[in-house]
Design a protein around this motif. Sequence first.
Motif, PDB file in Angstrom:
ATOM      1  N   LYS B  45       8.638  -6.514  16.914  1.00 13.48           N
ATOM      2  CA  LYS B  45       8.391  -5.107  17.240  1.00 13.48           C
ATOM      3  C   LYS B  45       7.370  -4.497  16.284  1.00 13.48           C
ATOM      4  CE  LYS B  45      12.762  -4.189  16.623  1.00 13.48           C
ATOM      5  NZ  LYS B  45      13.281  -5.526  16.250  1.00 13.48           N
ATOM      6  N   SER B  46       7.631  -4.677  14.982  1.00 14.55           N
ATOM      7  CA  SER B  46       6.686  -4.147  13.995  1.00 14.55           C
ATOM      8  C   SER B  46       5.330  -4.816  14.152  1.00 14.55           C
ATOM      9  CB  SER B  46       7.202  -4.387  12.578  1.00 14.55           C
ATOM     10  OG  SER B  46       8.461  -3.794  12.408  1.00 14.55           O
ATOM     11  N   THR B  47       5.365  -6.100  14.413  1.00 18.13           N
ATOM     12  CA  THR B  47       4.119  -6.847  14.568  1.00 18.13           C
ATOM     13  C   THR B  47       3.307  -6.307  15.741  1.00 18.13           C
ATOM     14  OG1 THR B  47       5.259  -8.782  13.706  1.00 18.13           O
ATOM     15  CG2 THR B  47       3.171  -9.161  14.805  1.00 18.13           C
ATOM     16  N   PRO B  81       5.068   3.891   9.301  1.00 18.10           N
ATOM     17  CA  PRO B  81       5.462   2.499   9.097  1.00 18.10           C
ATOM     18  C   PRO B  81       6.968   2.364   8.878  1.00 18.10           C
ATOM     19  CG  PRO B  81       4.411   3.364   7.126  1.00 18.10           C
ATOM     20  CD  PRO B  81       4.323   4.433   8.173  1.00 18.10           C
ATOM     21  N   GLN B  82       7.441   1.122   9.020  1.00 19.07           N
ATOM     22  CA  GLN B  82       8.838   0.842   8.727  1.00 19.07           C
ATOM     23  C   GLN B  82       9.066   1.069   7.240  1.00 19.07           C
ATOM     24  OE1 GLN B  82      10.047  -2.981  10.190  1.00 19.07           O
ATOM     25  NE2 GLN B  82      12.214  -2.569   9.872  1.00 19.07           N
ATOM     26  N   LYS B  83      10.252   1.538   6.904  1.00 17.87           N
ATOM     27  CA  LYS B  83      10.514   1.876   5.505  1.00 17.87           C
ATOM     28  C   LYS B  83      10.357   0.650   4.611  1.00 17.87           C
ATOM     29  CE  LYS B  83      14.378   3.968   4.374  1.00 17.87           C
ATOM     30  NZ  LYS B  83      15.455   4.762   4.922  1.00 17.87           N
ATOM     31  N   MET B 163       6.078   5.015  15.677  1.00 16.65           N
ATOM     32  CA  MET B 163       7.054   5.160  14.610  1.00 16.65           C
ATOM     33  C   MET B 163       7.909   3.906  14.551  1.00 16.65           C
ATOM     34  SD  MET B 163       7.774   8.985  14.519  1.00 16.65           S
ATOM     35  CE  MET B 163       6.386  10.055  14.876  1.00 16.65           C
ATOM     36  N   ASP B 164       7.892   3.256  13.401  1.00 17.55           N
ATOM     37  CA  ASP B 164       8.668   2.032  13.248  1.00 17.55           C
ATOM     38  C   ASP B 164      10.009   2.359  12.609  1.00 17.55           C
ATOM     39  OD1 ASP B 164       9.469  -0.550  13.169  1.00 17.55           O
ATOM     40  OD2 ASP B 164       7.618  -1.330  12.293  1.00 17.55           O
ATOM     41  N   GLU B 165      11.029   2.404  13.439  1.00 17.79           N
ATOM     42  CA  GLU B 165      12.390   2.699  12.998  1.00 17.79           C
ATOM     43  C   GLU B 165      12.520   3.984  12.186  1.00 17.79           C
ATOM     44  OE1 GLU B 165      14.710  -0.507  11.647  1.00 17.79           O
ATOM     45  OE2 GLU B 165      13.527  -2.019  12.686  1.00 17.79           O
ATOM     46  N   PRO B 166      12.176   5.102  12.773  1.00 21.37           N
ATOM     47  CA  PRO B 166      12.294   6.366  12.041  1.00 21.37           C
ATOM     48  C   PRO B 166      13.746   6.762  11.761  1.00 21.37           C
ATOM     49  CG  PRO B 166      11.731   6.804  14.322  1.00 21.37           C
ATOM     50  CD  PRO B 166      11.662   5.318  14.131  1.00 21.37           C
TER      51      PRO B 166
END
Lengths: 386, 245
Positions: B45-47, B81-83, B163-166
């Motif tokens: 997902k992030s990728t 970005p993801q935390k 938004m990556d996992e807000p």
Amino acid sequence: MSNPQIEIQLIAALVAVSCAIPGVFLVLRKMALISDAISHSILPGIVLGFFITQDLNSPVLIILAAGTGIITVVLVERIQKTGLVKEDTAIGLVFPALFSIGVLLIAKNANDIHLDVDAVLLGELAFAPFDRFLLFGADLGPKAAWIMGVILLITLLLLYLFFKELKVSTFDVGLSSALGFSPAILHYGLMSVSSITVVGAFDAVGAILVVALMIAPAAAAYLLTADLKKMLWISVCFGVFAAISGYWLAHWLDASIAGSITTVLALVFLLVYFFAPNKGVLSVMYRQKQQRTEVSLLTFLLHLNNHQEEEERHINHLREHINWQQVKANTVVKLALDNNLISITNEVISLTQKGLSFTQAALEYIITNKDDKIEHLKDDFFLFRG
Amino acid sequence: MTQKIAIQVDDLTVAYNYKPVLWDIDLVIPQGVLMAIVGPNGAGKSTLIKAILGIIDPIAGSVAIYGEPYKKQRKLVAYVPQKGSVDWDFPTTALDVVMMGTYGSLGWIKRPGQKQKKAALEALEKVDMLSFKSRQISQLSGGQQQRIFLARALVQNASIYFMDEPFQGVDASTEIAIINILKELRKAGKTVVVVHHDLQTVPEYFDWVTFLNVKKIATGPVKDIFNDDNLTKTYGINYKVAVNK
Ligand SMILES: Nc1ncnc2c1ncn2[C@@H]1O[C@H](COP(=O)(O)OP(=O)(O)OP(=O)(O)O)[C@@H](O)[C@H]1O
Ligand SMILES: [Mg+2]
């Protein structure tokens, strides 16, 4: 002060400022080691450059040697990218290899060059004023000062132009590249400036001092501020301070100037490490001790607030009721008395008006986390600083 | 539907080492949707987001934002970005981090001024973090950090938000505050793409969903494709119990 003395200090200060600026970004990028690697692996570049130019201060030599610095960085990254070794291992593989090539080159051609490894590593600031910059027969001052001056000007200009780009790419690579500020360009830009600074400075002050001047001021400044601009200023001040006071220390001890400056840098870092207002070791210890006392005081006041019965508030019973050792109980009672939070009549403790409102405000803060009522207490109370 | 296409991904394949972590992804995201990307840990997902934003280079395929390559459309896109992907000990304040969102519109060399500062303060106000503006970022809680990042994206004033996992590690009230802001963005016609892990809340929060696990499993309106079949295909376990109660 004689002229050479002033010139030496000028050169040292110029080197210090030139090193402190890229140093801040290296420290923040957790790349302190790379400056060490660059400072050693430029040796073959210097030797080759010297073969070509026959002049240790030629700009061509500086560019060539800085090129070796960049090659170091690229090699380290390539090796690291294979995923077989970690970055520190990669650094440890690359720079001794390059450094020893330089050593061999020097050894094989020792007759032709007056260049030795000691001079590269330690440098000799005391001799720097002898090498003059002559233009049409006019003496314009020591060459080293000119070289470092030019490097510093370039560094300052680049910092001025690209401050925000450097900041964002150091803080958040992903955002930086998403915004269109290529992290790779900024990375290699920073590496180039670092390499050129190291090369420009090594002849005057030696590789070891260059590394110290890059890392120590930045590491100390990091403990003192949470603002990047201030961190840059503080690093520069530390660097210049160490350069000047190191010079006088050497003068007084009749010792190596580079060694003395490095010693001052180490001392500055140690002092900051222990005495920094927020992150320093002593400050942290003091804060924790204060907080423990404050918690005890609050527990004590809450106890008084909760118990109307005299027996619970009798001075000799505190120990059993709140489960304290005598010493601690005494400290806390004294603290409360000194602050007019309690009064003692017939060995029975009661909250004063002030104590009562204090306790209630604190209670409310603890429960609701709203800090408007205890705003004025923040300066005295660590617990309320939130 | 005659909706405009915000993001189009064609035949995207991404690998870090040898084996691709994303295989031949085709994806069309219409403008004005609030879309969840769901899939197990390591699904890519992030990728996918990073590849769309050009942070990593794909080995094949292409991405278009409103019909143009990302490089040309940078200013239309904001990204949270993801935390853990940033250096929390960096010497900077909450306000300063939010200001970074304005750097993209400034371009190289130009410095942020009063206008950018004002925008940043407004964004902080919106995420209810104004009182923390001078706080060093490492001294913020996880949820507060997340709000700061949301503010940073808001200040970019983009058309598309990634938004990556807000919602990672934030409490219920922060989650609601964030989702309300996202819904507001959608109302304003923006496209919002969110990597999301809590399957229970997908139907409530989002109107569009993409199932991803190395390959794209399905993409479309939540009401049409958010079902046990797709969930099972994505996660490999039967989700009946979990979602339908
Ligand atoms: N920098 C990297 N180098 C090598 N492999 C990577 C890298 N980043 C991610 N991967 C691998 O790629 C795959 C996809 O990772 P990605 O971060 O996109 O997953 P994700 O779906 O976001 O997972 P999560 O829900 O845990 O955040 C994983 O198998 C991961 O191990
Ligand atoms: Mg992820």
